[in-house]
Scaffold this active site. Structure first.
Site, mmCIF file in Angstrom:
data_model
loop_
_atom_site.group_PDB
_atom_site.id
_atom_site.type_symbol
_atom_site.label_atom_id
_atom_site.label_comp_id
_atom_site.label_asym_id
_atom_site.label_seq_id
_atom_site.Cartn_x
_atom_site.Cartn_y
_atom_site.Cartn_z
ATOM 1 N N ALA A 204 0.805 -1.223 0.000
ATOM 2 C CA ALA A 204 0.000 0.000 0.000
ATOM 3 C C ALA A 204 0.837 1.271 0.000
ATOM 4 C CB ALA A 204 -0.936 0.005 1.213
ATOM 5 N N THR A 241 -4.618 -10.634 13.910
ATOM 6 C CA THR A 241 -5.724 -9.684 13.968
ATOM 7 C C THR A 241 -5.610 -8.651 12.852
ATOM 8 O OG1 THR A 241 -5.956 -9.965 16.342
ATOM 9 C CG2 THR A 241 -6.854 -7.934 15.419
ATOM 10 N N CYS A 328 15.987 0.059 0.932
ATOM 11 C CA CYS A 328 16.293 -1.136 1.738
ATOM 12 C C CYS A 328 17.795 -1.368 1.750
ATOM 13 C CB CYS A 328 15.615 -2.374 1.141
ATOM 14 S SG CYS A 328 14.044 -2.007 0.431
HETATM 15 C C1 LIG Z 1 9.656 -4.403 -6.124
HETATM 16 C C2 LIG Z 1 9.550 -4.343 -4.613
HETATM 17 N N1 LIG Z 1 9.183 -5.453 -3.927
HETATM 18 C C3 LIG Z 1 9.084 -5.448 -2.585
HETATM 19 C C4 LIG Z 1 9.379 -4.303 -1.860
HETATM 20 C C5 LIG Z 1 9.245 -4.351 -0.336
HETATM 21 O O1 LIG Z 1 8.017 -3.730 -0.012
HETATM 22 P P1 LIG Z 1 7.556 -3.608 1.530
HETATM 23 O O2 LIG Z 1 7.902 -4.909 2.176
HETATM 24 O O3 LIG Z 1 6.083 -3.380 1.492
HETATM 25 O O4 LIG Z 1 8.317 -2.449 2.075
HETATM 26 C C6 LIG Z 1 9.761 -3.134 -2.521
HETATM 27 C C7 LIG Z 1 10.137 -1.907 -1.733
HETATM 28 N N2 LIG Z 1 11.109 -1.119 -2.433
HETATM 29 C C8 LIG Z 1 11.792 -0.110 -1.915
HETATM 30 C C9 LIG Z 1 11.819 0.286 -0.628
HETATM 31 O O5 LIG Z 1 12.652 1.383 -0.596
HETATM 32 N N3 LIG Z 1 13.163 1.674 -1.838
HETATM 33 C C10 LIG Z 1 12.625 0.754 -2.690
HETATM 34 O O6 LIG Z 1 12.845 0.691 -3.886
HETATM 35 C C11 LIG Z 1 9.843 -3.146 -3.931
HETATM 36 O O7 LIG Z 1 10.207 -2.043 -4.621
#
Ligand SMILES: Cc1ncc(COP(=O)(O)O)c(CNc2co[nH]c2=O)c1O
Length: 394
Positions: A204, A241, A328
């Protein structure tokens, strides 16, 4: 002035979504699994939110959409679920095909299983444009392949991958197909009547919804073992939950995102292209991937002789938020993984900058960023010990 151009990392919550969530952070606090009026009164709102998600993906009620805590959980659920349901019982068929530029939550989950000798993984490399050729995925498949997992769009470059062709191929071969659509939802049409996937991941906070809530689409008949056990929520398929406020927020955010695809691919694309055209005038820059093959909001630019972190800091001082790639991994000062995968020389892979717009980005903001970015590049190159303008040296 503050300008936020790191929307691929996370986005601001749409003010309409904040308003929608408010009551469930206050008077409507019942547990939806409770059989009294406090619980029962929140259920219609949950059903409305899930209905928005089904509509946005254009999928029938017979399929499942499991609410998770994030895309990382959704991706773990698919990969570990395929292992437990299919590979554990038939170790002979333990091959998984993916790309070398998936998000770390895909790659590290696969590494965890392969490091323990449980699966065999083929990582298909991107081409010189950062794209994936469907033919390369097909050629990686063997008679032991049980899953193909390939993202819909890459978070660093915005490059859109051939999901329609690969999903058709997987179906023909009887191979499960998962796509991590985190960077596609809200940017390009994601219509699952046109792309036949078994599993699809979304999050989201990538489309102006709250952080800490995501989803996993599961096609009818493709259910996997739970990642989280111990509760009847989501039909017993994901215990815990329900985060009512965030689910309500994610539902409306997904509806709004689907409703703004046209704006993303006209007005936002125009602003991104304006930014890209202006930054391309800076000497010795590389912009990754043909723009028509990218999501409309993203550009990854490398400036020879300028460390990505140095540029980030300069922009940050001017109130501009960007990134050197996936947040990340942004703490690590390693070369940008996509630039490395594309085969760019290590020096350039350290100079990558990702700029990602949203439907809230304005023309004034883009004009401000263009001016600040060009001035920062000139300043940083003037003090660079390794860079000499080629026209001066030539
Ligand atoms: C392609 C992709 N998959 C999974 C995730 C993980 O999502 P989350 O678990 O909901 O946070 C990200 C987050 N990508 C990034 C987070 O920070 N810079 C980014 O490009 C993403 O870009």
């Amino acid at each position: 002035m503050r300008v936020y151009l790191d929307n691929n990392a996370t986005t601001k919550i749409d003010p309409m979504v904040t308003v929608k969530m408010q009551p469930f952070l206050g008077e409507f606090y019942g547990n939806p699994n409770s059989l009294h009026q406090y619980g029962m009164e929140v259920r219609p709102h949950l059903n409305e939110a899930l209905g928005y998600m089904y509509d946005a993906l254009n999928v029938p009620d017979e399929d499942d959409i499991l609410v998770t805590s994030c895309a990382t959980e959704s991706n773990n659920t698919v990969i570990k679920g395929v292992y437990f349901k299919h590979i554990l019982k038939n170790p002979e068929k333990n091959h998984i095909v993916t790309t070398s530029v998936e998000h770390p939550c895909i790659l590290e989950t696969l590494h965890f299983l392969s490091d323990n000798g449980l699966v065999d993984v083929t990582y298909v490399d991107v081409d010189e444009n950062g794209g994936i050729k469907a033919e390369d995925i097909k050629n990686a498949v063997t008679d032991k392949t049980v899953l193909i997992t390939m993202m819909w769009a890459n978070n660093e470059t915005g490059m859109i991958f051939p999901v329609e062709e690969v999903s058709e191929f997987a179906k023909e071969k009887g191979i499960l197909f998962h796509t991590d659509a985190v960077q596609a939802i809200g940017k390009v049409p994601v219509d699952l009547t046109k792309v036949d996937v078994d599993y699809l991941t979304f999050s989201a906070h990538k489309f102006h919804g709250p952080k800490g809530i995501g989803g996993l689409y599961v096609k009818k008949g493709k259910n996997l073992p739970n990642l989280l056990h111990g509760g009847e929520q989501m039909g017993g398929k994901r215990a815990g939950t329900l985060n009512v406020a965030s689910i309500v927020g994610m539902g409306l955010a997904m509806k709004q995102a689907a409703g703004h695809i046209e704006k993303m691919n006209t007005e936002v694309r125009r602003l991104r292209d304006k930014l890209e055209d202006a930054l391309s005038t800076i000497p010795d820059t590389i912009i990754v991937g043909p723009r028509e093959q990218r999501t409309p909001n993203t550009l990854l630019i490398s400036l020879k002789g300028i460390e990505g972190e140095a540029m980030l800091w300069d922009l940050n001082k001017k109130g501009i938020a960007a990134s050197t790639g996936s947040a990340c991994a942004s703490e690590s000062l390693e070369a940008n993984p996509v630039m490395t995968a594309i085969g760019e020389d290590p020096e350039l892979a350290h100079t990558a900058m990702r700029l990602s717009l949203s439907r809230f980005t304005t023309e004034d903001e883009i004009d401000y960023v263009i001016d600040a970015f060009i001035k920062a590049a000139e300043r940083l190159r003037s003090i660079s010990s390794t860079y000499a303008y080629t026209n001066e040296v030539g």
